[in-house]
Design a protein around this motif. Sequence first.
Motif, PDB file in Angstrom:
ATOM      1  N   LEU A  61       0.841  -1.208   0.000  1.00 54.78           N
ATOM      2  CA  LEU A  61       0.000   0.000   0.000  1.00 54.78           C
ATOM      3  C   LEU A  61       0.876   1.259   0.000  1.00 54.78           C
ATOM      4  N   ASP A  62       1.978   1.219   0.790  1.00 57.48           N
ATOM      5  CA  ASP A  62       2.894   2.361   0.867  1.00 57.48           C
ATOM      6  C   ASP A  62       3.591   2.617  -0.456  1.00 57.48           C
ATOM      7  N   SER A  63       3.871   1.547  -1.183  1.00 57.83           N
ATOM      8  CA  SER A  63       4.626   1.708  -2.434  1.00 57.83           C
ATOM      9  C   SER A  63       3.796   2.444  -3.478  1.00 57.83           C
ATOM     10  N   GLY A  64       2.496   2.533  -3.234  1.00 56.42           N
ATOM     11  CA  GLY A  64       1.630   3.305  -4.138  1.00 56.42           C
ATOM     12  C   GLY A  64       1.271   2.567  -5.411  1.00 56.42           C
ATOM     13  N   VAL A  65       1.753   1.336  -5.551  1.00 57.76           N
ATOM     14  CA  VAL A  65       1.387   0.572  -6.751  1.00 57.76           C
ATOM     15  C   VAL A  65       0.065  -0.134  -6.459  1.00 57.76           C
ATOM     16  N   LEU A  66      -0.980   0.335  -7.109  1.00 58.70           N
ATOM     17  CA  LEU A  66      -2.302  -0.221  -6.846  1.00 58.70           C
ATOM     18  C   LEU A  66      -2.763  -1.080  -8.011  1.00 58.70           C
ATOM     19  N   ALA A  83     -12.891  -0.156  -6.983  1.00 54.33           N
ATOM     20  CA  ALA A  83     -11.797  -0.691  -6.165  1.00 54.33           C
ATOM     21  C   ALA A  83     -11.494  -2.101  -6.677  1.00 54.33           C
ATOM     22  N   THR A  84     -10.946  -2.961  -5.796  1.00 54.05           N
ATOM     23  CA  THR A  84     -10.830  -4.361  -6.202  1.00 54.05           C
ATOM     24  C   THR A  84     -11.603  -5.192  -5.171  1.00 54.05           C
ATOM     25  N   ARG A  85     -12.020  -6.386  -5.588  1.00 61.44           N
ATOM     26  CA  ARG A  85     -12.810  -7.264  -4.711  1.00 61.44           C
ATOM     27  C   ARG A  85     -12.020  -7.608  -3.440  1.00 61.44           C
ATOM     28  N   ASP A  86     -10.718  -7.853  -3.620  1.00 57.64           N
ATOM     29  CA  ASP A  86      -9.865  -8.205  -2.482  1.00 57.64           C
ATOM     30  C   ASP A  86      -9.822  -7.087  -1.443  1.00 57.64           C
ATOM     31  N   GLU A  87      -9.731  -5.858  -1.933  1.00 58.52           N
ATOM     32  CA  GLU A  87      -9.663  -4.715  -1.013  1.00 58.52           C
ATOM     33  C   GLU A  87     -10.938  -4.624  -0.173  1.00 58.52           C
ATOM     34  N   ILE A  88     -12.098  -4.739  -0.852  1.00 59.53           N
ATOM     35  CA  ILE A  88     -13.376  -4.651  -0.147  1.00 59.53           C
ATOM     36  C   ILE A  88     -13.475  -5.780   0.882  1.00 59.53           C
ATOM     37  N   ILE A 103      -4.326  -1.086   7.869  1.00 57.46           N
ATOM     38  CA  ILE A 103      -4.564  -1.635   6.532  1.00 57.46           C
ATOM     39  C   ILE A 103      -5.912  -1.140   6.017  1.00 57.46           C
ATOM     40  N   VAL A 104      -6.922  -1.139   6.907  1.00 56.67           N
ATOM     41  CA  VAL A 104      -8.253  -0.660   6.498  1.00 56.67           C
ATOM     42  C   VAL A 104      -8.170   0.793   6.024  1.00 56.67           C
ATOM     43  N   SER A 105      -7.576   1.681   6.877  1.00 57.66           N
ATOM     44  CA  SER A 105      -7.588   3.102   6.504  1.00 57.66           C
ATOM     45  C   SER A 105      -6.762   3.348   5.242  1.00 57.66           C
ATOM     46  N   ASN A 106      -5.613   2.685   5.120  1.00 54.10           N
ATOM     47  CA  ASN A 106      -4.796   2.867   3.909  1.00 54.10           C
ATOM     48  C   ASN A 106      -5.536   2.404   2.664  1.00 54.10           C
ATOM     49  N   THR A 107      -6.157   1.229   2.766  1.00 54.04           N
ATOM     50  CA  THR A 107      -6.857   0.672   1.609  1.00 54.04           C
ATOM     51  C   THR A 107      -7.995   1.592   1.166  1.00 54.04           C
ATOM     52  N   VAL A 108      -8.764   2.078   2.161  1.00 59.49           N
ATOM     53  CA  VAL A 108      -9.926   2.912   1.838  1.00 59.49           C
ATOM     54  C   VAL A 108      -9.475   4.268   1.264  1.00 59.49           C
TER      55      VAL A 108
END
Length: 466
Positions: free
Chosen positions: A303-308, A350-355, A430-435
Amino acid sequence: MDSLQAKFGLSYILIIAAVLLLLNTYPLLVSEDLVFRSKETTLQASVSVMVYSLSGLDRLNEENVAEAMAVVEETGLSRILVTNSSGKVLYDSRETGGAVGEYTFYTEIVQALLGNDAFRCAFRDGAFRSHASSPVLYQNRIIGAVYAYEYDTEQGALLGGLQGNLMRLSMGVGAVVLALSGLLSMALTKKISELLTAIREVREGAYSHRTEIRGRDEIAQLGQEFNSLTDRLQTTENARRRFVSDASHELKTPLAAIRLLTDSILQTENIDPAITREFVSDIGAEAERLTRITEDLLRLTRLDSGVLDTPVVVDVLPVLEQVMRMMSLVAHEKKIDLTYVASDDCTVLATRDEIHQVIYNLTDNAIKYSSVGGAVQVSLRRERGQVVLSVEDNGAGIPETDLPRIFERFYRVDKARSREAGGTGLGLSIVSNTVEKRGGTVSAANRAEGGAVFTVCWPGVEGGTA
Ligand code: ADP
């Protein structure tokens, strides 16, 4: 020559030199030219008067020329010569050492004998030297020439004075400008070297170093920008250090437990197989914990690397239903009543995994931090264009002082309880970063009737558009 100050200094000197050169030459050249022109007019006029007084003579000789010249008024000229057509001097205004009887070949006289008016003027040694001549005609025949010479020191002195004044003025201006430019370039380079020192200090790792460049110019602005950049760098560096030290601490704890358990097994003679089994099972649990921490750490690093991953339109309801099915077993074990209400128009980008991750982490926490027999309610709805997910429980809630910090990495209200429940302290980060990476927000609060509520808002999209 590599220093900026030397470059500034040299360019100032060159500019000043050019300006002063112009100041010292142009006005002088213009004044000189003006004097030349006025000299030409007056001297030619004097010569014309003399030529006029000789007009009417059919040939010139010493007597008739002397007679004619006697009536010509003294005009302040230094020398007057009258020659016949072959250049022989018939009259010389100079009283002693006159050239009467000699042949003269002054350029101006030669020009006059060829039928032209001639004039030449030069400024030398503080004096204007002007020469003028005209032919004397009789019935269109050149019978001689009149030549006049003027040596003028009066106007020369005026011009010399002007030259001197300009020179003094230039030197004064030059000195003042040089001193000012020196001071200015020193001030400028001082600021630059201050900034350079600060950059070097920060490069060496002194993140607390700040520049103190005063003023509002571009360099001062550069200094302020540098300071705010260093502020950010320091914050990021502090967070990184804290994260690394927290992470290694978190990894060390299960490793130490594994070490302790294996040592106990190895060092205890005739160990009871039941105890060995218990220790090995504990080792397995610690290893599982290590896996969980590493997985969470990897997730955060990604998530930090910014590659989404490329986002797609995800319908949240089926994902929610899947998580609920999965969690109902855990809830059932703890005798927790897990219920959910959901509407079917909730689509996000978003992606299914993230949700899945977000719903899973929040529901898992709600179950983890509820007491046996509690209730967890999940709701999914669409509100003013947003997709809102809330997870409520009726557990102990979160102390108000801890609320602002629970999304920080490794932050736990009750470390022992979290560890006991298998927490890593990374779930909410992880939740806050992902969202947030998908333009959403997440917040935590306590319910008035007891327990905590976590609310996630994603920007909603129209289903099936992507
Ligand atoms: P952990 O792995 O410890 O659960 P999280 O990042 O998921 O880490 O949560 C951070 C801390 O926030 C937890 O340790 C816990 O103290 C608190 N917390 C999270 N969810 C809840 C909840 N539903 N009720 C009470 N406290 C909670």
